[in-house]
Motif scaffolding. Sequence first.
Motif, mmCIF file in Angstrom:
data_model
loop_
_atom_site.group_PDB
_atom_site.id
_atom_site.type_symbol
_atom_site.label_atom_id
_atom_site.label_comp_id
_atom_site.label_asym_id
_atom_site.label_seq_id
_atom_site.Cartn_x
_atom_site.Cartn_y
_atom_site.Cartn_z
ATOM 1 N N ARG A 36 0.790 -1.185 0.048
ATOM 2 C CA ARG A 36 0.145 0.005 -0.202
ATOM 3 C C ARG A 36 0.855 1.178 0.042
ATOM 4 N N VAL A 37 0.636 2.053 -1.052
ATOM 5 C CA VAL A 37 1.435 3.350 -1.117
ATOM 6 C C VAL A 37 0.485 4.507 -0.653
ATOM 7 N N ARG A 38 1.277 5.345 0.303
ATOM 8 C CA ARG A 38 0.480 6.503 0.755
ATOM 9 C C ARG A 38 1.193 7.688 1.010
ATOM 10 N N THR A 39 0.807 8.932 0.471
ATOM 11 C CA THR A 39 1.646 9.996 0.795
ATOM 12 C C THR A 39 0.728 10.931 1.850
ATOM 13 N N SER A 40 1.069 11.323 2.975
ATOM 14 C CA SER A 40 0.559 12.215 3.844
ATOM 15 C C SER A 40 1.379 13.230 4.393
ATOM 16 N N LEU A 44 6.137 10.051 2.012
ATOM 17 C CA LEU A 44 5.734 8.720 1.434
ATOM 18 C C LEU A 44 5.790 7.556 2.199
ATOM 19 N N ARG A 45 4.725 6.924 2.204
ATOM 20 C CA ARG A 45 4.909 5.660 3.088
ATOM 21 C C ARG A 45 4.334 4.265 2.227
ATOM 22 N N VAL A 46 5.354 3.166 2.403
ATOM 23 C CA VAL A 46 5.065 2.098 1.597
ATOM 24 C C VAL A 46 4.651 1.162 2.673
ATOM 25 N N PHE A 51 -5.199 -4.077 2.870
ATOM 26 C CA PHE A 51 -5.713 -2.925 3.880
ATOM 27 C C PHE A 51 -5.382 -3.725 5.171
ATOM 28 N N THR A 52 -5.474 -2.811 6.319
ATOM 29 C CA THR A 52 -4.921 -3.355 7.654
ATOM 30 C C THR A 52 -6.089 -4.284 8.082
#
Length: 97
Positions: A36-40, A44-46, A51-52
């Motif tokens: 899962r790739v997310r930018t907050s 950037l978080r990989v 999904f959790t």
Amino acid sequence: QGRAAYDAMVRFAAELKARGVLRATESLASHEAAARVRTSSGELRVLDGPFTEAKEMVGGFFLIDCKSFDEAVAIARECPAAEWATVEVRAVGPCYT
């Protein structure tokens, strides 16, 4: 048993193709190889995995061309996977940005 299930799904895909409604189909690899790739806030978080809180995984999809939602549900009822899994019916829609 797994091979029989796979063969049933291949036959189902061939039937949909012969009927002229199949646009695409794919199996998905195990969720163990997912990310899962997310930018907050610019960071950037990989993250590994699905999904959790996922208790189920998406095993693949059939993209079919139907005249109505009811037709899509009728086709989903024919899907061999409905005997051992949940078959979700969703329409494609525009992507809003």
